[in-house]
Design an enzyme around this catalytic site. Sequence first.
Site, PDB file in Angstrom:
ATOM      1  N   TRP A 148      -3.604  -1.005  12.277  1.00  0.00           N
ATOM      2  CA  TRP A 148      -3.497  -0.485  10.900  1.00  0.00           C
ATOM      3  C   TRP A 148      -2.049  -0.106  10.629  1.00  0.00           C
ATOM      4  O   TRP A 148      -1.251  -0.012  11.573  1.00  0.00           O
ATOM      5  CB  TRP A 148      -4.417   0.745  10.707  1.00  0.00           C
ATOM      6  N   ASP A 204       3.805   3.810   3.723  1.00  0.00           N
ATOM      7  CA  ASP A 204       3.673   4.456   2.408  1.00  0.00           C
ATOM      8  C   ASP A 204       2.206   4.620   2.021  1.00  0.00           C
ATOM      9  O   ASP A 204       1.313   4.193   2.750  1.00  0.00           O
ATOM     10  CB  ASP A 204       4.398   3.614   1.352  1.00  0.00           C
ATOM     11  N   GLU A 207      -0.021   1.746   2.286  1.00  0.00           N
ATOM     12  CA  GLU A 207      -0.244   1.282   3.668  1.00  0.00           C
ATOM     13  C   GLU A 207       0.429  -0.058   3.935  1.00  0.00           C
ATOM     14  O   GLU A 207      -0.059  -0.872   4.698  1.00  0.00           O
ATOM     15  CB  GLU A 207      -1.761   1.172   3.948  1.00  0.00           C
ATOM     16  N   GLU A 208       1.535  -0.292   3.263  1.00  0.00           N
ATOM     17  CA  GLU A 208       2.167  -1.608   3.345  1.00  0.00           C
ATOM     18  C   GLU A 208       3.602  -1.577   3.845  1.00  0.00           C
ATOM     19  O   GLU A 208       4.029  -2.484   4.543  1.00  0.00           O
ATOM     20  CB  GLU A 208       2.149  -2.273   1.956  1.00  0.00           C
ATOM     21  N   GLU A 428     -12.081   0.524  -7.774  1.00  0.00           N
ATOM     22  CA  GLU A 428     -10.653   0.721  -7.507  1.00  0.00           C
ATOM     23  C   GLU A 428      -9.808   0.071  -8.599  1.00  0.00           C
ATOM     24  O   GLU A 428      -8.837   0.647  -9.087  1.00  0.00           O
ATOM     25  CB  GLU A 428     -10.315   0.108  -6.145  1.00  0.00           C
TER      26      GLU A 428
END
Length: 494
Positions: A148, A204, A207-208, A428
């Site tokens: 992850w 960040d 998550e990238e 979302e």
Amino acid sequence: MLLKPLVALNMLAGAVVASPDSTLHAKKARLEAYIQNEKTVALQGVLNNFGPNGSLCRGAAPGVAIAGNSETNPPYIYTWTRDTALTVMSLIGEFLEGNSSLEQLIQQYITASAKMQTVTNPSGSLSDGAGLGEPKYNINITAFNDPWGRPQRDGPALRASALIAYGNHLLAQGQQAKALDNVWPVVSNDLAYVGEYWNGTGFDLWEEVNGSSFFTTAAQYKALVEGESFATALGKPCDACTVAPEILCHLQDYWNGTAVISNYPTNGRSGVDINSVITSITIFDPAATCDDATFQPCSARALANHKVLIDGFRSTYGVNKGREPGEAAAVGRYTEDIFMGGNPWYLATLASAEQLYDALYQWDRQGSLSVTELSLPFFRDLVANVKTGVYPKSTRGYKTITDAVRSYADGFISVVREYTPTHGGLSEEYHRDTGVQVSAPDLTWSYASFLTAIARRNGSVPPSWSSSVALTFPQKCNPTTVKGAYATATPSPW
Ligand code: NOJ
Ligand code: NOJ
């Protein structure tokens, strides 16, 4: 002062034929009705996703929320530290406004957080604090061991802020012992983490990008400032809190003179990202003036950035066709986004409204509004012939400008309304060309962001975190960190 030509024409026409005026009324009534209904849906939507009793919680532990109602693509039956902390902050707002039925859930969240801190995971463990930077866990509070984007260093800061908000309530109620025994030990670990690791790279909020993120830095600064006051109130030291000025110093690095560049490195993107607006609403201090240094919602920097960001999405999404500068639009994370096809997000569109409601609150409280060279382009989209200057609250100019900002803000809620299906559920995302819902249904964070945006619209704001008394920072930034002390927190039954 003249309104934007288009609006002025409409008003002129309204004097001759009744329809544009009644259309405006009907539009307003539709929005109010939507908000009334959606508030209930959103609160229930949040509660459904929390263990142990939420109808969609899939057996999540007490006080643990799933990210959204989706098993695969995306796999959201996990719990994220960030999503849950922001959601609980929203619930604490509702609780402080009088919804006392939420208190048990807030307490369960604190107890669950204490346990989560002890879970050794791929980011590390509690012994040196590194494990606190783990972004997500299984919903039975065990480690998620697959690859992850980790660590994510906003989580401990946001969790500390959520717990402090409730801790301050306990103190105000004279429940010092509870704050000391059940809240402080968890907060203390998270503050220690921030003081020790704030200068380390991490992923960040999307998550990238592995590096520095504006949102993360700002959340860290706020946590340490309010951590210091909370510690003092409890008679505890906060060694970590001493680095707050250094973090504020670093926060200035994200401003490029025109907009916030949300990530370093930018990984080939412009860096213009809703990260910046979510930051502004997260570190909103109702008692602050329009401070540029903390990017307060009403600051010239934050307003200039708002325009740059929103304008970027106008040509990006098919649904925004015809939505000209000054008119609300569908908003996503950043224009280059390709996740799930790269769509507008509800929480991004709602944050765009929320910043403006926050700004309105701050202007009203300080009794005036300033239009500067920097913020002029933002204001000019709303009031065509506006000039730089100070507009005291008693003036017509102030009223014209604030009315225009408020209807601009409401416009973003109307965009959300337009793309909300009749059942009211918020996923979302909504599709960039069709507006149809995309990605996880019932996203916890979408519902939470609806609740906060509407609370701010109604003038309900969080307590001040004293941002203005902590505004000084060194001329030259130093990456000072403080080695933390970590210990298992064991809250007693509430
Ligand atoms: C990429 C997405 O943009 C990000 O937000 C997401 O969390 C990860 N993939 C994992 O699904
Ligand atoms: C992807 C988002 O980018 C991230 O911010 C969030 O934490 C997860 N989804 C879970 O909702």
